[in-house]
Write a protein that holds these residues in place. Structure first.
Motif, PDB file in Angstrom:
ATOM      1  N   VAL A 122      74.729   1.112 -86.035  1.00  0.00           N
ATOM      2  CA  VAL A 122      73.346   0.654 -85.971  1.00  0.00           C
ATOM      3  C   VAL A 122      72.702   0.884 -87.334  1.00  0.00           C
ATOM      4  N   VAL A 123      72.034  -0.126 -87.859  1.00  0.00           N
ATOM      5  CA  VAL A 123      71.326  -0.001 -89.130  1.00  0.00           C
ATOM      6  C   VAL A 123      69.848  -0.271 -88.913  1.00  0.00           C
ATOM      7  N   GLU A 124      69.033   0.213 -89.844  1.00  0.00           N
ATOM      8  CA  GLU A 124      67.593   0.003 -89.784  1.00  0.00           C
ATOM      9  C   GLU A 124      67.122  -0.636 -91.079  1.00  0.00           C
ATOM     10  N   LEU A 125      66.210  -1.581 -90.966  1.00  0.00           N
ATOM     11  CA  LEU A 125      65.622  -2.184 -92.150  1.00  0.00           C
ATOM     12  C   LEU A 125      64.619  -1.235 -92.779  1.00  0.00           C
ATOM     13  N   THR A 126      64.585  -1.210 -94.083  1.00  0.00           N
ATOM     14  CA  THR A 126      63.541  -0.487 -94.802  1.00  0.00           C
ATOM     15  C   THR A 126      62.266  -1.344 -94.794  1.00  0.00           C
ATOM     16  N   ASP A 127      61.199  -0.807 -95.318  1.00  0.00           N
ATOM     17  CA  ASP A 127      59.978  -1.611 -95.436  1.00  0.00           C
ATOM     18  C   ASP A 127      60.233  -2.842 -96.304  1.00  0.00           C
ATOM     19  N   ALA A 128      61.013  -2.654 -97.362  1.00  0.00           N
ATOM     20  CA  ALA A 128      61.352  -3.790 -98.227  1.00  0.00           C
ATOM     21  C   ALA A 128      62.200  -4.804 -97.486  1.00  0.00           C
ATOM     22  N   GLY A 129      63.089  -4.312 -96.626  1.00  0.00           N
ATOM     23  CA  GLY A 129      63.907  -5.222 -95.837  1.00  0.00           C
ATOM     24  C   GLY A 129      63.072  -6.062 -94.890  1.00  0.00           C
ATOM     25  N   GLN A 130      62.075  -5.448 -94.288  1.00  0.00           N
ATOM     26  CA  GLN A 130      61.221  -6.179 -93.355  1.00  0.00           C
ATOM     27  C   GLN A 130      60.357  -7.223 -94.050  1.00  0.00           C
ATOM     28  N   ALA A 131      60.193  -7.086 -95.363  1.00  0.00           N
ATOM     29  CA  ALA A 131      59.400  -8.055 -96.123  1.00  0.00           C
ATOM     30  C   ALA A 131      60.277  -9.030 -96.907  1.00  0.00           C
ATOM     31  N   ASP A 132      61.593  -8.887 -96.783  1.00  0.00           N
ATOM     32  CA  ASP A 132      62.513  -9.690 -97.590  1.00  0.00           C
ATOM     33  C   ASP A 132      62.654 -11.112 -97.040  1.00  0.00           C
ATOM     34  N   PRO A 133      62.825 -12.120 -97.908  1.00  0.00           N
ATOM     35  CA  PRO A 133      62.962 -13.507 -97.438  1.00  0.00           C
ATOM     36  C   PRO A 133      64.154 -13.749 -96.533  1.00  0.00           C
ATOM     37  N   VAL A 134      65.260 -13.027 -96.748  1.00  0.00           N
ATOM     38  CA  VAL A 134      66.453 -13.204 -95.913  1.00  0.00           C
ATOM     39  C   VAL A 134      66.439 -12.282 -94.712  1.00  0.00           C
ATOM     40  N   PHE A 135      66.113 -11.016 -94.909  1.00  0.00           N
ATOM     41  CA  PHE A 135      66.199 -10.010 -93.851  1.00  0.00           C
ATOM     42  C   PHE A 135      64.934  -9.893 -93.011  1.00  0.00           C
ATOM     43  N   GLY A 136      63.826 -10.400 -93.506  1.00  0.00           N
ATOM     44  CA  GLY A 136      62.544 -10.129 -92.881  1.00  0.00           C
ATOM     45  C   GLY A 136      62.364 -10.639 -91.464  1.00  0.00           C
ATOM     46  N   SER A 137      63.137 -11.655 -91.071  1.00  0.00           N
ATOM     47  CA  SER A 137      62.998 -12.188 -89.712  1.00  0.00           C
ATOM     48  C   SER A 137      63.865 -11.446 -88.694  1.00  0.00           C
ATOM     49  N   LEU A 138      64.661 -10.487 -89.157  1.00  0.00           N
ATOM     50  CA  LEU A 138      65.551  -9.754 -88.254  1.00  0.00           C
ATOM     51  C   LEU A 138      64.796  -8.661 -87.501  1.00  0.00           C
ATOM     52  N   ALA A 139      65.407  -8.178 -86.425  1.00  0.00           N
ATOM     53  CA  ALA A 139      64.880  -6.993 -85.755  1.00  0.00           C
ATOM     54  C   ALA A 139      64.918  -5.825 -86.729  1.00  0.00           C
ATOM     55  N   SER A 140      64.029  -4.870 -86.573  1.00  0.00           N
ATOM     56  CA  SER A 140      63.966  -3.752 -87.513  1.00  0.00           C
ATOM     57  C   SER A 140      65.148  -2.800 -87.357  1.00  0.00           C
ATOM     58  N   ARG A 141      65.820  -2.858 -86.205  1.00  0.00           N
ATOM     59  CA  ARG A 141      66.971  -2.005 -85.933  1.00  0.00           C
ATOM     60  C   ARG A 141      67.973  -2.831 -85.146  1.00  0.00           C
ATOM     61  N   PHE A 142      69.236  -2.877 -85.596  1.00  0.00           N
ATOM     62  CA  PHE A 142      70.206  -3.736 -84.913  1.00  0.00           C
ATOM     63  C   PHE A 142      71.638  -3.256 -85.127  1.00  0.00           C
ATOM     64  N   SER A 143      72.529  -3.749 -84.274  1.00  0.00           N
ATOM     65  CA  SER A 143      73.946  -3.391 -84.341  1.00  0.00           C
ATOM     66  C   SER A 143      74.681  -4.266 -85.336  1.00  0.00           C
ATOM     67  N   VAL A 144      75.664  -3.655 -86.024  1.00  0.00           N
ATOM     68  CA  VAL A 144      76.489  -4.370 -86.989  1.00  0.00           C
ATOM     69  C   VAL A 144      77.949  -3.994 -86.759  1.00  0.00           C
TER      70      VAL A 144
END
Length: 238
Positions: A122-144
């Protein structure tokens, strides 16, 4: 779109290519393929986006143990990483093995201190990830899906950390506007990943006797968000 394979095992490279193509929702004519193990890297001028697949290689392998093919491939991918970070050429997504090559080429440190077992994490997006053009639409925490023997201490200089977890602090980063890298595998479905595990069951990622149990656990896991990374990357740059 160009997919670059760094896998010596043809069956694994074929399956990885199909996983990327399917995840990106591209037709065969919309994605090209280059085998870095057999051929020097050549990128045509009309290519706007490149995806680098995984490999059983490790950038931290002793230089004396690396084959000529591995050394040449790492040199060519390193040049691609530097060029992309400098804003030259296509957008690039480095995955798994590729994150190590890109990180080292850009001045980062890669060590054997952050391995992850074969399976799900399980990974978590950082604040930068949540604002990123590619990653920003993903759930903030998800399985990989992940399996690796090395990892990055931190993003390379100028890099922006996008995703993390406790076991491996650098799960994804961006450098500039068009270079992305993930430690986990964003492209396979759980079923495809289990099939790839079979190819590498004797390569030291896990005890071969545990394959059936590990594969069964993988296919029971819902892994949907990583596939969206491929789609967003292609939508923006492909």
């Amino acid at each position: 779109m160009l997919y670059i394979s760094a896998r010596p095992q043809t069956v694994a490279a074929d399956a990885e290519f199909e996983s990327f193509r399917t995840a990106a929702r591209l037709d065969d004519g919309d994605i090209r393929r280059h085998d870095l193990v057999t051929d020097p890297l050549m990128i045509e001028p009309d290519v706007t986006a490149v995806i680098i697949g995984g490999s059983p290689y490790n950038v931290t392998d002793p230089e004396s143990s690396k084959t000529d093919e591995q050394r040449r491939g790492e040199e060519h991918l390193a040049r691609l990483a530097v060029a992309c970070a400098d804003g030259v050429g296509p957008a690039v997504l480095f995955t798994c093995y590729g994150i190590g090559v890109a990180s080292r080429a850009l001045g980062g440190e890669v060590t054997r201190a952050f391995p992850e077992d074969t399976g799900t994490a399980v990974v978590e997006l950082t604040d930068a990830g949540q604002a990123d053009p590619v990653f920003g639409s993903l759930a903030s925490r998800f399985s990989v899906l992940t399996t690796h023997k090395e990892g990055c201490v931190a993003p390379p200089p100028g890099g922006v950390l996008l995703a993390t977890n406790a076991a491996c602090p650098v799960q994804a980063y961006r450098v500039g506007e068009r270079l992305y890298a993930t430690q986990f595998h964003p492209e396979p479905t759980a079923k495809a990943f289990a099939e790839r595990m079979d190819v590498y069951r004797n390569d030291g990622y896990f005890d071969a006797a545990d394959y059936d149990a590990l594969a069964a656990e993988v296919v029971r896991t819902s892994v949907t968000e990583p596939l969206r990374i491929i789609r967003e990357f292609v939508r923006l740059f492909g």
